[in-house]
Design an enzyme around this catalytic site. Sequence first.
Site, mmCIF file in Angstrom:
data_model
loop_
_atom_site.group_PDB
_atom_site.id
_atom_site.type_symbol
_atom_site.label_atom_id
_atom_site.label_comp_id
_atom_site.label_asym_id
_atom_site.label_seq_id
_atom_site.Cartn_x
_atom_site.Cartn_y
_atom_site.Cartn_z
ATOM 1 N N TRP A 353 0.360 -0.742 0.223
ATOM 2 C CA TRP A 353 0.240 -0.028 -0.370
ATOM 3 C C TRP A 353 1.023 1.142 0.092
ATOM 4 C CZ3 TRP A 353 -0.143 3.041 4.298
ATOM 5 C CH2 TRP A 353 0.020 2.779 5.277
ATOM 6 N N ASP A 354 2.316 1.418 0.181
ATOM 7 C CA ASP A 354 3.508 2.109 -0.129
ATOM 8 C C ASP A 354 2.941 3.179 -1.123
ATOM 9 O OD1 ASP A 354 3.846 0.389 2.074
ATOM 10 O OD2 ASP A 354 6.094 0.529 1.470
ATOM 11 N N GLU A 482 1.438 -1.333 13.346
ATOM 12 C CA GLU A 482 1.510 -2.786 12.972
ATOM 13 C C GLU A 482 1.910 -2.960 14.120
ATOM 14 O OE1 GLU A 482 2.105 -2.939 7.988
ATOM 15 O OE2 GLU A 482 3.931 -3.194 9.649
#
Length: 749
Positions: A353-354, A482
């Site tokens: 997703w970066d 995370e």
Amino acid sequence: MKRIFDITPWHVVTTEFKPENKRLQESMTSLGNGYMGMRGFFEEDYSGDSLPGIYLGGVWYPDKTRVGWWKNGYPEYFGKVINAVNFIKINVQLNGKSLDLAKTRFTDFKLDLDMQRGVLTRSFVVTEDDLRVAVTFERFLSAAQKELSVQKVTFKNLADAPVKIALASALDANVKNEDANYDEKFWEVHQVSADSLIAETMPNNFGTPRFTSGMQVSYVTDLTAGTVDQQAAATTAHFERDLAAGATATFEKRVVVVTSRDYDGDAALITAMARLTNQTASQSYADLLAAHTQVWADRWRQSDIRIEGDTAAQQGMRFNLFELFSTYYGDDPRLNIGPKGFTGEKYGGATYWDTEAFAVPVYLGITKPEVTRNLLMYRYKQLDGAYVNAQQQGLKGALFPMVTFNGIECHNEWEITFEEIHRNGDIAFAIYNYTRYTGDKSYVLHEGSKVLTEISRFWADRVHFSKRNGQYMIHGVTGPDEYENNVDNNFNTNYLARWSLAYTLEVLKEVSPEQAQQLGVSDAEKAHWQDIIGRMYLPYDKDLDIFVQHDGYLDKDLEPVAAIPADQLPINQHWSWDHILRSPYIKQGDVLQIMYDFIDRFTPEQLKHNFDFYEPMTVHESSLSAAIHAVLAADLKYEDKAVEFYNRTARLDLDNYNNDTDDGLHITSMTGGWIAMVQGFAGMRVKDDTLSYKPFLPKQWTKYSFRQVFRGRVIEVTVDAQGTHLELIDGAPLDVVVNGQTQTLARTK
């Protein structure tokens, strides 16, 4: 911290060779041209610690899943980039002794990555016995011809007696990955000849495609060619020369690299290799280098950011942009940006997703819109895989993968793979960001509307309606932080879900009747989405006046990071995972990530209260963290804090902030320098089709300037002690807002 490279504006250079820093040096001198890339490992054999690596864009392998407790819905494999055939290998003997810098005595060492030209040079003087031979290795991956690798080795005899030089130049498929759980190698050689080698990835049990790679080598040298050894997995050409005292010898190695991504079958590969080799046969080394450096000059002309008064900040910015461009410049819509790019094996070389959250804003500002559009098309073309990902969880719509090469989820950690679903919202946001910035609606009203619709169908099925609270909730997720797994009602995820549904409904009002019919969104479906938008639960604490990262977060022992003993940082290298999950510490912005994305939708008071609460709890152990904190700090006029975060993101790898650069660079976080500078220090925003700036000049700097691409224009922004100066370099006149005042930009030449 101790820096292992000198501080210079255009070079990553050192005159020290320390074996304990070898992997760091390899990472920091990586090269790439978007099509392929390599770590800065030595051409010749090195018996000390090293991590050799050459990687080809889009070539990967389904490594065995490490999870021993596989359950229904888990990915079948962990996809990963694989070490390609070593085509730069050149072993050297001087008077019969092998050159090995782990053993050979030498002086005058210099390692130099020239970022302006995209060239890596290494030089030293061998002082074994009576030898004094100056050796220089130079190499580049052509930005002008993507399939071409060029190397040049120069020998100068500084002694009074002649020296016998012997070279063994190879194409060698005897390679492996360090981070792999297969015992066998990844490449099976099909054909090998005196000047070429064709290898295919080994068969696998997952039904994924096998890739073939072909390489053809040619030489230009004043050494005498000798025998060629052809083995099962390598071809090695031998050269030699007696070099008189004071004499110089040169050896050029050119390798054309092609893959089955472009050519189907060995015959097609062979034809392509011959054609591409012939194209360069009549060109000198100087010709090839000039074509390559011209491409880099064009890139820098459009995107270079100049900083005066702080050479370390300048070097960091250029290093970020150099490695980012080396990884991706939008030439191939089938490719994307891996967190390590072509610089290492970690993270599998796949797409995260970066790209949407961090790379898209940068490419919008420094390249033509087609580059970013290709990144959006990459996701559209992988919709089929996103359907599969959702269906595996028993859900409707599309779940774009956390980690992928082909659209199918291929990460093997459950809390990452199917809990970190905020990435669906990040992809929707990238479509919005592209449309807002470029003004181009051709994507969002066609392919983009399909992506948004299927993302919204996923959200509508994934939410849960709490009868007790009369609100929609999302349970069992992991946000961008995370260090908090399997939580309920992560603010970031809930906010993105609500926003994605609302944005999709806005887009559906504008699509053509034909497109609307293809999408097939019923009135009942729209009404349900609207109900979710109106009743989505967003955790909030009235007493603290903050949005709560997730249910239960405030019940933790909320000690700031400053309370952690210095010898326990970074915590991910000192604490157990259990300890981290129980702690309140945040890996990267989570609530603050949303505030960065939608900065104009929050009041200054909301920004301040949330930043002041969450930043002290953040350990910034994600490489993506510092950039968004720099922007928010700048917006809040915390200028010293903004500069601190700029330096952290711009020099993350050069200074090895998180002690994890030896296995590769953090490519997607290299967007951070540009984000911190342009969106942070310069305060660049696009709202209601208007470009605006609210710049400040850091106290340590005397001046900075950058060029920005915006809707067919190229604008140069300069900030110095006298104020902000804007110049329209190219394009039609444009109204912009600077510190609240509108001014019209027009070309003066």
